[in-house]
Enzyme design. Sequence first.
Site, PDB file in Angstrom:
ATOM      1  N   LYS A  47       0.753  -1.341  -0.157  1.00 54.66           N
ATOM      2  CA  LYS A  47      -0.110  -0.131   0.111  1.00 54.66           C
ATOM      3  C   LYS A  47       0.830   1.245  -0.028  1.00 54.66           C
ATOM      4  CE  LYS A  47      -1.358   1.659   3.956  1.00 54.66           C
ATOM      5  NZ  LYS A  47      -1.199   2.934   4.432  1.00 54.66           N
ATOM      6  N   ASN A  48       1.867   1.491   0.868  1.00 56.19           N
ATOM      7  CA  ASN A  48       2.624   2.431   0.980  1.00 56.19           C
ATOM      8  C   ASN A  48       3.735   2.714  -0.176  1.00 56.19           C
ATOM      9  OD1 ASN A  48       1.301   2.945   3.092  1.00 56.19           O
ATOM     10  ND2 ASN A  48       2.792   2.432   4.772  1.00 56.19           N
ATOM     11  N   ARG A 121      -4.394  10.587   4.868  1.00 61.95           N
ATOM     12  CA  ARG A 121      -3.380  11.578   4.842  1.00 61.95           C
ATOM     13  C   ARG A 121      -2.332  11.451   3.775  1.00 61.95           C
ATOM     14  NH1 ARG A 121      -2.818  13.184   9.487  1.00 61.95           N
ATOM     15  NH2 ARG A 121      -0.626  14.097   9.030  1.00 61.95           N
ATOM     16  N   CYS A 145      -4.313  12.754  13.579  1.00 66.83           N
ATOM     17  CA  CYS A 145      -4.570  11.219  13.229  1.00 66.83           C
ATOM     18  C   CYS A 145      -4.389  10.786  14.658  1.00 66.83           C
ATOM     19  CB  CYS A 145      -3.337  10.915  12.437  1.00 66.83           C
ATOM     20  SG  CYS A 145      -3.211   9.211  12.264  1.00 66.83           S
ATOM     21  N   ARG A 150       1.374  14.375  13.474  1.00 71.02           N
ATOM     22  CA  ARG A 150       1.544  14.042  12.003  1.00 71.02           C
ATOM     23  C   ARG A 150       1.423  15.429  11.038  1.00 71.02           C
ATOM     24  NH1 ARG A 150      -0.558   8.492   9.788  1.00 71.02           N
ATOM     25  NH2 ARG A 150       1.139   8.770   8.323  1.00 71.02           N
ATOM     26  N   PRO A 151       2.148  16.580  11.284  1.00 71.04           N
ATOM     27  CA  PRO A 151       2.115  17.646  10.565  1.00 71.04           C
ATOM     28  C   PRO A 151       2.805  17.375   9.103  1.00 71.04           C
ATOM     29  CG  PRO A 151       4.120  17.928  12.210  1.00 71.04           C
ATOM     30  CD  PRO A 151       3.035  16.443  12.394  1.00 71.04           C
ATOM     31  N   ILE A 152       2.880  18.352   8.228  1.00 74.27           N
ATOM     32  CA  ILE A 152       3.410  18.158   7.032  1.00 74.27           C
ATOM     33  C   ILE A 152       4.399  19.553   6.849  1.00 74.27           C
ATOM     34  CG2 ILE A 152       1.962  16.445   5.821  1.00 74.27           C
ATOM     35  CD1 ILE A 152       0.912  18.727   4.177  1.00 74.27           C
ATOM     36  N   ASP A 153       4.660  20.004   7.876  1.00 77.68           N
ATOM     37  CA  ASP A 153       5.512  21.351   8.003  1.00 77.68           C
ATOM     38  C   ASP A 153       6.760  20.997   7.145  1.00 77.68           C
ATOM     39  OD1 ASP A 153       7.158  20.968  10.831  1.00 77.68           O
ATOM     40  OD2 ASP A 153       5.970  19.467   9.897  1.00 77.68           O
ATOM     41  N   LEU A 154       7.353  19.961   7.123  1.00 73.17           N
ATOM     42  CA  LEU A 154       8.807  19.603   6.608  1.00 73.17           C
ATOM     43  C   LEU A 154       8.742  19.522   5.043  1.00 73.17           C
ATOM     44  CD1 LEU A 154      10.159  17.108   9.025  1.00 73.17           C
ATOM     45  CD2 LEU A 154      10.480  19.602   9.034  1.00 73.17           C
ATOM     46  N   ASP A 333       5.326   0.378  12.199  1.00 73.49           N
ATOM     47  CA  ASP A 333       4.036  -0.188  11.596  1.00 73.49           C
ATOM     48  C   ASP A 333       3.913  -1.456  12.142  1.00 73.49           C
ATOM     49  OD1 ASP A 333       3.876   1.691   8.449  1.00 73.49           O
ATOM     50  OD2 ASP A 333       3.419   2.392  10.696  1.00 73.49           O
ATOM     51  N   ILE A 355       8.751   6.714  17.102  1.00 73.72           N
ATOM     52  CA  ILE A 355       8.122   7.493  15.760  1.00 73.72           C
ATOM     53  C   ILE A 355       6.936   8.370  15.849  1.00 73.72           C
ATOM     54  CG2 ILE A 355       7.642   7.498  13.132  1.00 73.72           C
ATOM     55  CD1 ILE A 355      10.503   6.592  13.886  1.00 73.72           C
ATOM     56  N   ARG A 425      -8.422  -0.711   5.083  1.00 75.00           N
ATOM     57  CA  ARG A 425      -7.642   0.394   4.337  1.00 75.00           C
ATOM     58  C   ARG A 425      -6.198  -0.174   3.771  1.00 75.00           C
ATOM     59  NH1 ARG A 425      -6.651   5.717   7.623  1.00 75.00           N
ATOM     60  NH2 ARG A 425      -5.177   5.876   5.386  1.00 75.00           N
TER      61      ARG A 425
END
Length: 455
Positions: A47-48, A121, A145, A150-154, A333, A355, A425
Amino acid sequence: MLTSRPILDRMRRLATWRDPGEALIMDKFVIRGGNPLVGTVRISGAKNSALPAMAAALLTDEPVVLENIPEVRDIQTMRRLLVEMGAEVELEYDRAHKRTTIHCCGPIRPEAPYELVKTMRASTLVLGPLVARTGRARVSLPGGCAIGARPIDLHIKALEHLGASITQDHGYVEARAERLHGGHIVWDRITVTGTEELMMAAALAEGETVMENCAREPEVGDLAALLTTMGARIEGAGTATIRIHGVPRLTGARHHIIPDRISAGTFVVAGAMTGGDLTVAHCDPVHLGALLQKLAEAGVVVQVAGDSVRVTGDGHLLAADVNTEEYPGFPTDMQAQFMALATQADGSSVITENIFENRFMHALEMVRMGANIKIEGRRAVVRGKTPLSGAAVQASDLRASASLVLAALVADGETIIDRVYHIDRGYEHIEEKLRSVGAQVMRIGEMLPRRAALA
Ligand code: EPZ
């Protein structure tokens, strides 16, 4: 025997999963524990890896064909997102094929709406490809989440580094750039989708991009392989330093997605916990290195042969400490699934989650089944072996739901797991695969009318 045949068939018909756009289905699993797993399960595509690969199709106006696509709900969500943007997306799931053909040839509507991003996400993976290909992107911020902020600032900072001007308003990120240019990015912290997204954006940028402190996950390498087939010039994927020489245009491609190492790991742990003799086939044992090493420490007998891992044993397990890390370390995971195993091991296992800041939701549900787990911040102390008893429990996220399935497989009596839509999912027909090797597991469905109809 769980229930009589006619009721079973009717419940199965009821429980058939449908496209999320239709009725909301609150499926549950009913699992009777105590059966050793014997036989072979076949692992589907990752999936990933499939999700960023589908987003990469936005980088070209030619068709991209992806083989070995898993039949999971997140793929359907990415398909809907791409169709919303104007892409033609074919999904074929039959005996011969598990593939998708994505063609982004017409005008692209570079927008990822909140309705879809909130359900997955990974939808934010389209941000980089959209701004690189069309010069503009409007993508909903993913929001919180279950497992962490889990920000996406980077991701945003790195795109600005390549010349994108980015604003945020009304919950959306708006990115614009005539054409991105190369740059030197040192990631503040290792991010998988961040590395993937910038690799895609830099592939069409002007000049060279060097990224340091990159994620080394196999899915990053798989995406780089696809992009290279599309004509991108990438060096060092799979290492901490990736160099991308931008090109003006990318072509179509055909690519085979790697096996899902987390799905494979989940079944290997199921085999170790239940005893019996289970072969996990069509996986890549190399990608399971840290997990197999930890299982050996826990006294599990594992044999690797080609693309298969065979787990044999009587389910007798020893305690082992785990620290989750970026690849090639022990994957976060697999943390929940390993916690389920640790409840059945002799001694105390200390599991440290490095993590994500909130990834122990499953522990409280296992305690409801009789497990002895103490949470201290990012550390969980699991004392075993403790017999588990069947109970009604609730899944909170994808991997938590998988860990509850594993706990139920060794519990006394029946466990009812609610909200298994989480598991759909990322796991392809997990109940059928488990049943095929001797587990007693059934999906039951509860049909609820669409929210709109209720209004
Ligand atoms: C990917 O998520 C996976 N998802 C996750 O799998 C996996 O748990 C995670 O990598 C770690 O291995 C996909 O590939 C679609 P990160 P990602 O960015 O990329 C922080 C599953 O179960 N961070 O590597 O979102 C972040 O909060 C899912 O299949 C920032 O602070 O994870 C986390 O603490 C769950 N700012 C850490 O970095 C950023 O801009 C690592 O996250 C980006 C990340």
